[in-house]
Design an enzyme around this catalytic site. Structure first.
Site, short mmCIF file in Angstrom:
data_model
loop_
_atom_site.label_atom_id
_atom_site.label_comp_id
_atom_site.label_asym_id
_atom_site.label_seq_id
_atom_site.Cartn_x
_atom_site.Cartn_y
_atom_site.Cartn_z
N TYR A 144 1.20 -6.76 0.82
CA TYR A 144 1.69 -7.39 2.03
C TYR A 144 3.10 -6.92 2.41
O TYR A 144 3.57 -7.18 3.51
CB TYR A 144 1.70 -8.92 1.90
CG TYR A 144 0.32 -9.54 1.77
CD1 TYR A 144 -0.83 -8.77 1.89
CD2 TYR A 144 0.17 -10.89 1.52
CE1 TYR A 144 -2.09 -9.33 1.75
CE2 TYR A 144 -1.08 -11.46 1.39
CZ TYR A 144 -2.21 -10.67 1.49
OH TYR A 144 -3.45 -11.24 1.36
N LYS A 201 -6.40 -5.34 -11.50
CA LYS A 201 -7.54 -4.44 -11.28
C LYS A 201 -7.17 -3.12 -11.96
O LYS A 201 -7.13 -2.05 -11.34
CB LYS A 201 -7.75 -4.30 -9.75
CG LYS A 201 -8.99 -3.54 -9.34
CD LYS A 201 -10.27 -4.27 -9.61
CE LYS A 201 -11.48 -3.44 -9.23
NZ LYS A 201 -12.74 -3.95 -9.77
N ASP A 233 -12.12 -9.16 -9.86
CA ASP A 233 -13.49 -9.45 -9.41
C ASP A 233 -14.17 -10.42 -10.38
O ASP A 233 -14.90 -11.32 -9.98
CB ASP A 233 -14.30 -8.16 -9.23
CG ASP A 233 -14.01 -7.09 -10.27
OD1 ASP A 233 -13.05 -7.25 -11.04
OD2 ASP A 233 -14.75 -6.11 -10.33
N ASP A 257 -3.50 -14.67 -3.11
CA ASP A 257 -3.80 -15.28 -1.81
C ASP A 257 -5.28 -15.67 -1.77
O ASP A 257 -5.65 -16.81 -1.44
CB ASP A 257 -3.48 -14.24 -0.72
CG ASP A 257 -3.55 -14.81 0.68
OD1 ASP A 257 -3.72 -16.03 0.82
OD2 ASP A 257 -3.42 -14.04 1.64
N ASP A 261 -7.05 -19.68 -2.60
CA ASP A 261 -7.88 -20.37 -1.60
C ASP A 261 -9.25 -20.69 -2.17
O ASP A 261 -9.81 -21.77 -1.94
CB ASP A 261 -8.03 -19.50 -0.34
CG ASP A 261 -6.98 -19.85 0.70
OD1 ASP A 261 -5.93 -20.41 0.31
OD2 ASP A 261 -7.19 -19.57 1.90
#
Ligand code: NAD
Length: 369
Positions: A144, A201, A233, A257, A261
């Site tokens: 980001y 990852k 994942d 992020d 959620d």
């Protein structure tokens, strides 16, 4: 002699002032019990700040926030200030501005299932047994904030091989950025279940390989905390498959992020989710929900996410763990007795004891004794 803690209050817009009043009420009672004086200093942020000063984050607000020991923010925004005109100020700019101004690089979101609200989750109740986790998300780095661009007239970029557009974002991390966030996670784990899942990852991304290396280095300083590396994942899957395995999850900005959620939905109720954002100075605490303009002024808003934000403030800014535990227990007890605001009422198990914002605050105060 009583000690003093200065709290900068940012009630903001919509239901913000209503739930802030409940937080103040509860903090006053806790202050009396703990021989601690909480001093409140209110400031403008968001839509109300635009109305009164023309800017969503007045300089005075940032100065008050810096001067405080902690900031308690309710929520900002509403249709009154919605605009697509890039030259007009928007309430959200205030939110991003204060996070940046305070240098908040760690976002902590607890996900805890309240026994009394188990039916609100979309998962079967048996999967929710023992779910009590903390997601620690890096907030100022990664994809980001890395360099990005959109290029035009790039040969071969259009369908069919002609010139077209290309865009890229970069996931960048510096060692110190990883080190400080991982440290926040290990420190938190020490006060909880002593288990950290470091999520990356690393099978694909170089930034993740650095993340893992630094996480392992920091882990050596915390021999009492177990660390597990997990690919993002797999974490996304495990959160739904067996959420109770997690204590603290620490991860980079975008992974956090998405995962936070996903995890927040285990609870099934927006009105129950709190968050803390920490940096090297004053920390900021806020509920995860917005300003709920649809119910503003009706005195039916659920103040519990705000009160759970107060719990985090007591823990992470004031080191008042016993008081935080008592507040958490009081909220749990009120729910166990069947008291509900409208948003968490389960119509399938009526009758329930429905209350408004202020009465819910009073019940928590009563439980605190
Ligand atoms: P929202 O979270 O405000 O509301 C979503 C739904 O949940 C609404 O039906 C609302 O009534 C309900 N709800 C939310 N909090 C509640 C509470 N404490 N008690 C009872 N019901 C509650 O999200 P939205 O409707 O998408 O956004 C409304 C405004 O809030 C927008 O202007 C948005 O930009 C802003 N917003 C602010 C923040 C923030 O301040 N951190 C976060 C998200 C959205």
């Amino acid at each position: 002699m009583t000690e003093t803690r200065r709290i900068c209050l940012l009630p903001g817009d919509g239901i913000g002032p209503e739930i802030t009043a409940e937080a103040v009420k509860v903090l006053r009672v806790i202050g009396e019990r703990e021989v601690m004086t909480f001093e409140f200093n209110e400031a403008l942020l968001g839509g109300i700040a635009i109305d009164e000063t023309g800017t969503p984050l007045p300089e005075e607000t940032l100065a008050k926030a810096h001067a405080a020991d902690a900031v308690l923010l309710a929520a900002i925004g509403g249709p009154k200030w919605d605009t697509t005109d890039p030259d007009k100020p928007r309430p959200e700019q205030g939110l991003l501005g204060i996070r940046k101004g305070l240098g908040l690089y760690a976002n902590l979101r607890p996900v805890k299932i309240f026994d009394a609200l188990r039916d609100a989750s979309s998962l079967k109740p048996e999967f929710l047994e023992g779910v009590d986790m903390l997601i620690v998300r890096e907030l100022t780095g990664g994809l980001y904030f890395g360099s990005r661009a959109r290029e035009t007239d790039v040969p071969g970029a259009a369908t069919g091989g002609g010139e077209g557009m290309r865009a890229y974002d970069t996931m960048e991390y510096r060692e110190y950025e990883i080190e400080r966030i991982v440290r926040v996670a290990f420190d938190a784990a020490r006060t909880r279940g002593k288990l950290v899942h470091s999520v990356d990852k690393a099978n694909v991304l170089e930034s993740s390989r650095l993340w893992r290396e630094v996480a392992h280095r920091v882990a050596q300083e915390y021999p009492d905390v177990e660390v597990v590396d997990q690919l993002v994942d797999n974490t996304a899957m495990q959160l739904i498959r067996r959420p109770a395995q997690f204590d603290v999850i620490v991860t980079e900005n975008m992974f956090g992020d998405i995962l936070s959620d996903e995890a927040s939905m285990l609870t099934g109720s927006l009105g129950m989710l709190a968050s803390a954002s920490l940096g090297d100075g004053t920390a900021l605490y806020e509920p995860s929900h917005g300003s709920a303009p649809d119910i503003a002024g009706q005195r039916v808003a659920n103040p519990l996410a705000m009160l759970l934000s107060v719990e985090l403030m007591l823990r992470y800014s004031f080191d008042m763990h016993a008081a935080a535990d008592r507040l958490a227990a009081a909220i749990e007890a009120v729910l166990a007795e069947g008291w509900r605001t409208r948003d968490i009422a389960d119509t399938s198990t009526l009758p329930q004891k429905m209350v408004g914002t202020s009465a819910m605050g009073d019940l928590v105060v009563e439980e605190l004794g």
